[in-house]
Design a protein around this motif. Sequence first.
Motif, PDB file in Angstrom:
ATOM      1  N   ASN A  83      44.899  46.427  31.986  1.00 20.18           N
ATOM      2  CA  ASN A  83      44.715  45.290  32.890  1.00 20.18           C
ATOM      3  C   ASN A  83      44.316  45.749  34.286  1.00 20.18           C
ATOM      4  O   ASN A  83      43.514  45.083  34.957  1.00 20.18           O
ATOM      5  CB  ASN A  83      46.005  44.464  32.981  1.00 20.18           C
ATOM      6  CG  ASN A  83      46.157  43.489  31.838  1.00 20.18           C
ATOM      7  OD1 ASN A  83      47.058  43.635  30.991  1.00 20.18           O
ATOM      8  ND2 ASN A  83      45.290  42.495  31.758  1.00 20.18           N
ATOM      9  N   GLY A  84      44.861  46.885  34.719  1.00 22.85           N
ATOM     10  CA  GLY A  84      44.485  47.413  36.021  1.00 22.85           C
ATOM     11  C   GLY A  84      43.014  47.794  36.078  1.00 22.85           C
ATOM     12  O   GLY A  84      42.322  47.517  37.067  1.00 22.85           O
ATOM     13  N   LEU A  85      42.523  48.430  34.995  1.00 18.50           N
ATOM     14  CA  LEU A  85      41.096  48.769  34.932  1.00 18.50           C
ATOM     15  C   LEU A  85      40.235  47.512  34.939  1.00 18.50           C
ATOM     16  O   LEU A  85      39.220  47.447  35.647  1.00 18.50           O
ATOM     17  CB  LEU A  85      40.808  49.592  33.674  1.00 18.50           C
ATOM     18  CG  LEU A  85      41.014  51.103  33.767  1.00 18.50           C
ATOM     19  CD1 LEU A  85      40.771  51.745  32.409  1.00 18.50           C
ATOM     20  CD2 LEU A  85      40.085  51.710  34.808  1.00 18.50           C
ATOM     21  N   LEU A  86      40.641  46.520  34.152  1.00 18.30           N
ATOM     22  CA  LEU A  86      39.894  45.263  34.127  1.00 18.30           C
ATOM     23  C   LEU A  86      39.924  44.582  35.492  1.00 18.30           C
ATOM     24  O   LEU A  86      38.940  43.972  35.910  1.00 18.30           O
ATOM     25  CB  LEU A  86      40.479  44.324  33.070  1.00 18.30           C
ATOM     26  CG  LEU A  86      40.269  44.726  31.608  1.00 18.30           C
ATOM     27  CD1 LEU A  86      41.016  43.768  30.680  1.00 18.30           C
ATOM     28  CD2 LEU A  86      38.786  44.739  31.248  1.00 18.30           C
ATOM     29  N   LEU A  87      41.042  44.699  36.180  1.00 20.51           N
ATOM     30  CA  LEU A  87      41.191  44.090  37.501  1.00 20.51           C
ATOM     31  C   LEU A  87      40.171  44.650  38.485  1.00 20.51           C
ATOM     32  O   LEU A  87      39.706  43.948  39.380  1.00 20.51           O
ATOM     33  CB  LEU A  87      42.616  44.334  38.007  1.00 20.51           C
ATOM     34  CG  LEU A  87      43.032  43.675  39.314  1.00 20.51           C
ATOM     35  CD1 LEU A  87      42.969  42.165  39.197  1.00 20.51           C
ATOM     36  CD2 LEU A  87      44.439  44.121  39.692  1.00 20.51           C
ATOM     37  N   ILE A  88      39.807  45.911  38.301  1.00 20.30           N
ATOM     38  CA  ILE A  88      38.817  46.544  39.180  1.00 20.30           C
ATOM     39  C   ILE A  88      37.398  46.327  38.664  1.00 20.30           C
ATOM     40  O   ILE A  88      36.498  45.930  39.409  1.00 20.30           O
ATOM     41  CB  ILE A  88      39.106  48.051  39.306  1.00 20.30           C
ATOM     42  CG1 ILE A  88      40.478  48.282  39.949  1.00 20.30           C
ATOM     43  CG2 ILE A  88      38.013  48.745  40.117  1.00 20.30           C
ATOM     44  CD1 ILE A  88      40.929  49.729  39.906  1.00 20.30           C
ATOM     45  N   LEU A  89      37.196  46.579  37.368  1.00 21.21           N
ATOM     46  CA  LEU A  89      35.842  46.635  36.818  1.00 21.21           C
ATOM     47  C   LEU A  89      35.250  45.270  36.507  1.00 21.21           C
ATOM     48  O   LEU A  89      34.052  45.054  36.718  1.00 21.21           O
ATOM     49  CB  LEU A  89      35.842  47.497  35.553  1.00 21.21           C
ATOM     50  CG  LEU A  89      36.278  48.952  35.750  1.00 21.21           C
ATOM     51  CD1 LEU A  89      36.286  49.691  34.423  1.00 21.21           C
ATOM     52  CD2 LEU A  89      35.352  49.649  36.734  1.00 21.21           C
ATOM     53  N   LEU A  90      36.071  44.331  35.991  1.00 21.36           N
ATOM     54  CA  LEU A  90      35.515  43.027  35.628  1.00 21.36           C
ATOM     55  C   LEU A  90      34.956  42.285  36.840  1.00 21.36           C
ATOM     56  O   LEU A  90      33.797  41.825  36.801  1.00 21.36           O
ATOM     57  CB  LEU A  90      36.577  42.189  34.909  1.00 21.36           C
ATOM     58  CG  LEU A  90      36.146  40.781  34.487  1.00 21.36           C
ATOM     59  CD1 LEU A  90      34.964  40.846  33.532  1.00 21.36           C
ATOM     60  CD2 LEU A  90      37.303  40.020  33.851  1.00 21.36           C
ATOM     61  N   PRO A  91      35.708  42.143  37.949  1.00 23.31           N
ATOM     62  CA  PRO A  91      35.090  41.498  39.128  1.00 23.31           C
ATOM     63  C   PRO A  91      33.916  42.290  39.687  1.00 23.31           C
ATOM     64  O   PRO A  91      32.917  41.695  40.115  1.00 23.31           O
ATOM     65  CB  PRO A  91      36.245  41.427  40.137  1.00 23.31           C
ATOM     66  CG  PRO A  91      37.486  41.522  39.318  1.00 23.31           C
ATOM     67  CD  PRO A  91      37.137  42.427  38.178  1.00 23.31           C
ATOM     68  N   LEU A  92      34.032  43.626  39.701  1.00 22.52           N
ATOM     69  CA  LEU A  92      32.966  44.450  40.276  1.00 22.52           C
ATOM     70  C   LEU A  92      31.656  44.258  39.527  1.00 22.52           C
ATOM     71  O   LEU A  92      30.611  43.952  40.125  1.00 22.52           O
ATOM     72  CB  LEU A  92      33.382  45.920  40.250  1.00 22.52           C
ATOM     73  CG  LEU A  92      32.350  46.919  40.776  1.00 22.52           C
ATOM     74  CD1 LEU A  92      32.060  46.675  42.244  1.00 22.52           C
ATOM     75  CD2 LEU A  92      32.829  48.351  40.562  1.00 22.52           C
ATOM     76  N   PHE A  93      31.682  44.408  38.200  1.00 24.92           N
ATOM     77  CA  PHE A  93      30.463  44.271  37.405  1.00 24.92           C
ATOM     78  C   PHE A  93      29.955  42.835  37.398  1.00 24.92           C
ATOM     79  O   PHE A  93      28.757  42.579  37.559  1.00 24.92           O
ATOM     80  CB  PHE A  93      30.705  44.738  35.966  1.00 24.92           C
ATOM     81  CG  PHE A  93      30.918  46.216  35.831  1.00 24.92           C
ATOM     82  CD1 PHE A  93      30.434  47.100  36.786  1.00 24.92           C
ATOM     83  CD2 PHE A  93      31.593  46.746  34.747  1.00 24.92           C
ATOM     84  CE1 PHE A  93      30.614  48.467  36.678  1.00 24.92           C
ATOM     85  CE2 PHE A  93      31.792  48.115  34.613  1.00 24.92           C
ATOM     86  CZ  PHE A  93      31.302  48.975  35.579  1.00 24.92           C
ATOM     87  N   THR A  94      30.868  41.885  37.225  1.00 23.75           N
ATOM     88  CA  THR A  94      30.446  40.493  37.106  1.00 23.75           C
ATOM     89  C   THR A  94      29.842  39.976  38.402  1.00 23.75           C
ATOM     90  O   THR A  94      28.762  39.367  38.391  1.00 23.75           O
ATOM     91  CB  THR A  94      31.645  39.605  36.704  1.00 23.75           C
ATOM     92  OG1 THR A  94      32.198  40.083  35.483  1.00 23.75           O
ATOM     93  CG2 THR A  94      31.201  38.165  36.518  1.00 23.75           C
ATOM     94  N   VAL A  95      30.510  40.223  39.519  1.00 28.13           N
ATOM     95  CA  VAL A  95      30.000  39.737  40.804  1.00 28.13           C
ATOM     96  C   VAL A  95      28.684  40.417  41.157  1.00 28.13           C
ATOM     97  O   VAL A  95      27.739  39.766  41.630  1.00 28.13           O
ATOM     98  CB  VAL A  95      31.054  39.959  41.914  1.00 28.13           C
ATOM     99  CG1 VAL A  95      30.456  39.713  43.289  1.00 28.13           C
ATOM    100  CG2 VAL A  95      32.247  39.041  41.690  1.00 28.13           C
ATOM    101  N   THR A  96      28.578  41.720  40.913  1.00 24.52           N
ATOM    102  CA  THR A  96      27.340  42.447  41.226  1.00 24.52           C
ATOM    103  C   THR A  96      26.172  41.916  40.418  1.00 24.52           C
ATOM    104  O   THR A  96      25.092  41.624  40.962  1.00 24.52           O
ATOM    105  CB  THR A  96      27.519  43.950  40.958  1.00 24.52           C
ATOM    106  OG1 THR A  96      28.608  44.453  41.743  1.00 24.52           O
ATOM    107  CG2 THR A  96      26.249  44.712  41.306  1.00 24.52           C
ATOM    108  N   ILE A  97      26.358  41.775  39.105  1.00 18.80           N
ATOM    109  CA  ILE A  97      25.285  41.277  38.244  1.00 18.80           C
ATOM    110  C   ILE A  97      24.948  39.834  38.582  1.00 18.80           C
ATOM    111  O   ILE A  97      23.764  39.444  38.652  1.00 18.80           O
ATOM    112  CB  ILE A  97      25.684  41.412  36.761  1.00 18.80           C
ATOM    113  CG1 ILE A  97      25.847  42.887  36.391  1.00 18.80           C
ATOM    114  CG2 ILE A  97      24.654  40.754  35.857  1.00 18.80           C
ATOM    115  CD1 ILE A  97      26.443  43.113  35.014  1.00 18.80           C
ATOM    116  N   ALA A  98      25.977  39.011  38.804  1.00 15.60           N
ATOM    117  CA  ALA A  98      25.737  37.602  39.109  1.00 15.60           C
ATOM    118  C   ALA A  98      24.993  37.435  40.428  1.00 15.60           C
ATOM    119  O   ALA A  98      24.093  36.593  40.541  1.00 15.60           O
ATOM    120  CB  ALA A  98      27.061  36.844  39.140  1.00 15.60           C
ATOM    121  N   LEU A  99      25.357  38.215  41.444  1.00 14.02           N
ATOM    122  CA  LEU A  99      24.641  38.146  42.720  1.00 14.02           C
ATOM    123  C   LEU A  99      23.183  38.560  42.556  1.00 14.02           C
ATOM    124  O   LEU A  99      22.278  37.940  43.144  1.00 14.02           O
ATOM    125  CB  LEU A  99      25.327  39.043  43.755  1.00 14.02           C
ATOM    126  CG  LEU A  99      26.595  38.504  44.414  1.00 14.02           C
ATOM    127  CD1 LEU A  99      27.241  39.578  45.278  1.00 14.02           C
ATOM    128  CD2 LEU A  99      26.288  37.266  45.258  1.00 14.02           C
TER     129      LEU A  99
END
Length: 314
Positions: A83-99
């Motif tokens: 969950n800690g890894l997802l907490l860092i990577l999921l927002p990072l990848f999703t927000v970057t790609i979405a932007l």
Amino acid sequence: MMNGKMGFTLVNRTGFTRARFIVGFLAAPVLLYLVYVISPYAQAFYIAMTNWRGVNANPQFVGLENFERLLGDDVFWTAVGHNGLLLILLPLFTVTIALFFAFLLNAGGSGGGMSGIWGSGFYRVVFFFPQVLAVAIVAVLFQQVFRPDRSGMLNGPLVAFGLEPIGFLSNPDIAFWSILGVLVWQAVGFYVVLFSAGMASIPREMYEAAQIDGAGRVQLFVRVTLPLLWDTVQVGWIYLGIAALDVFAIVWVMTAEHGGPDHSTTVMAAEIYRNAFQYFKFSYASAMGVVLFFFTVAFAVLAMRLSRRERIEF
């Protein structure tokens, strides 16, 4: 003097009527919130300090014993790490790609000015489509995509060329990253639409002024779009972080052993469900839920504080 008193009385009556209306309007939703949200949380705190197994009518109070057991539970702490890894990577990848995609849809056109690419309306629908699908359907769909034989969408071409198929969900070194890819795929579309709506509200004059000063597309994004879109990005980051702590259905449906292989994809929500409904350790599962609750609240507060900045008006 009398007119002053009458005016004061009228203001008081108006204020009282307004307050009574607001209280009456909010009473029902607040009551429902207390019954269906706050009450289960309070019960979970109590159950976490008992030895209730779901069937014993008179559970015994054991204090912090369940939380002490959590300290030595390697599987649970493996789930916390995921969950800690997802907490860092999921927002990072999703927000970057979405932007990136949102900027293309709104300002990536080949013509002059800040125009979107051709067919941007159609692409918004395509990007948003995964949000229409239920989470369980997404999990079953990607089970077929990741199949380790020629019928799998990814392994089919490899097998056709005589190569060894890749165990996307059976290899402990790959399974977690496969789950992360699915979560990003599912989430990106919503934030593309969200960020696109935010970018569409930015006055075109700001872009035109920056272009007159010689700003390129990268500079436009960094110096104009991102600062004016920061509040929206902040909200998206927090929502994605909470979603990363609450991942369950994708992991439970897609993976072997519901979090396997060898606990390589398990998360806190999966361990809560497993302990409650497979092992009937409801008190122990409640203790895990309490820990997850505090993790979620701590993340939200920390994210709000770290991302706080002066609001830009336009």
